[in-house]
Design an enzyme around this catalytic site. Structure first.
Site, PDB file in Angstrom:
ATOM      1  N   GLY A 300       0.835  -1.200   0.000  1.00  0.00           N
ATOM      2  CA  GLY A 300       0.000   0.000   0.000  1.00  0.00           C
ATOM      3  C   GLY A 300       0.865   1.243   0.000  1.00  0.00           C
ATOM      4  N   GLU A 301       0.369   2.300   0.629  1.00  0.00           N
ATOM      5  CA  GLU A 301       1.075   3.590   0.743  1.00  0.00           C
ATOM      6  C   GLU A 301       1.210   4.323  -0.589  1.00  0.00           C
ATOM      7  OE1 GLU A 301       4.979   3.014   2.462  1.00  0.00           O
ATOM      8  OE2 GLU A 301       4.217   1.935   4.203  1.00  0.00           O
TER       9      GLU A 301
END
Length: 334
Positions: A300-301
């Protein structure tokens, strides 16, 4: 006609027809979005939305809820993977508190769009009230409106929120009428027993709301504050005619929700990678999309967006800088 002009420009570069594969489709897509045969990428941005999830307290993640705010502090300190990759590519990064269950100190480079501290526990009630959901959409839109004023025309979205693969699995199941078990993965790295527990919990959650059907109802009931803000942000990015870099499973669920409301958003969307979260490939296929990378990422991120950005830049660069057969006085095939 622009589509024909773009295709002609691509086909007459000094290479065999179609030899740059997916890069050629990408160059064509970007040219069509920007309405030019000489597109440019300007002031790229990455926005990471962070929020907590009420359902995290039921044990659907391998990590405790406080990791959300700890990772936000890591983003702000420049030490996370997304910081490293954005620095490498020259991408501006913005961190947004959409609903983290923590009181951040003053003076941080944090965009405060907190609607409430954490979504509600969907085992007991919808994740957000309709007012909170609307506020989250508006907050996401306002972040992008401000970024658009800097001349940015390409933007990626990431997220941080313990429990958000669970929220996304529930949303995918409801949006596409898929069995919930097909939409569940290991998230942050669950073992077999933890995965079974997650399946049991999410099966109970989805049965609790049989009458939830519209995309906005699905996001309000099952989503998270960071996912809702990402939906609003993606909608605004489309309205501003930006290129939208779509990250992994959670970001694709947000995009799918926006797509259910406005299918045209796909024209501006670039799907950056296939995540290791097992439902993501299935979700891309439902949207009829092919991702640029497959690196078995599940972080993610926005990391997939930052890693794919140089490839997107390469598509623009070959279109603008590569010689044509005529320019280079190279013989084309008969």
């Amino acid at each position: 006609m622009l589509t024909t002009e773009l295709q002609h420009k691509i086909d007459f570069k000094t290479k065999p027809l179609g030899a740059l594969g997916h890069l050629e489709h990408l160059a064509h897509k970007i040219g069509m979005v920007q309405n030019t045969t000489s597109p440019q990428l300007c002031n790229p941005h990455m926005v990471v939305f962070a929020a907590d999830h009420g359902i995290a307290t039921a044990g659907v993640s391998a990590y405790p809820q406080e990791v959300t705010y700890q990772m936000v502090m890591n983003f702000l300190g420049g030490g996370a993977a997304i910081n490293v990759f954005c620095r490498q590519q020259g991408i501006n990064i913005k961190i947004v508190d959409a609903g983290v269950n923590f009181d951040f100190p003053e003076g941080l480079k944090l965009i405060d769009k907190k609607v409430r501290k954490s979504s509600r526990n969907i085992l007991e009630e919808p994740a957000m009230t309709s007012e909170e959901y609307q506020q989250a959409l508006d907050n996401g839109r306002s972040v992008v409106t401000e970024i658009a004023e800097t001349g940015c025309n390409i933007i990626g979205f990431g997220e941080m929120g313990i429990g958000n693969t669970s929220a996304s699995s529930l949303m995918m199941s409801k949006l596409f009428n898929f069995p919930i078990i097909s939409c569940i993965g290991r998230g942050t790295g669950l073992n077999d027993d933890q995965l079974q527990n997650k399946i049991n919990i999410l099966s109970v959650a989805i049965e609790k709301y049989p009458n939830v059907t519209t995309p906005d109802e699905v996001a309000q009931t099952f989503g998270g504050l960071e996912i809702a803000q990402m939906i609003g942000a993606m909608e605004e990015a489309y309205r501003q005619n930006m290129l939208i870099m779509v990250d992994g499973f959670i970001a694709t669920v947000a995009l799918a929700t926006a797509w259910k409301k406005n299918p045209e958003i796909l024209k501006n969307s670039i799907f950056c990678h296939v995540s290791d979260e097992n439902a993501h490939l299935q979700l891309l296929e439902l949207l009829g999309q092919k991702a640029l990378l497959n690196l078995n990422l599940r972080l993610g991120e926005g990391t997939g967006c930052a890693l794919a950005y140089p490839i997107i830049q390469s598509a623009v660069n070959f279109l603008n800088e590569m010689s044509s057969f005529e320019d280079a006085q190279v013989s084309n095939k008969e």
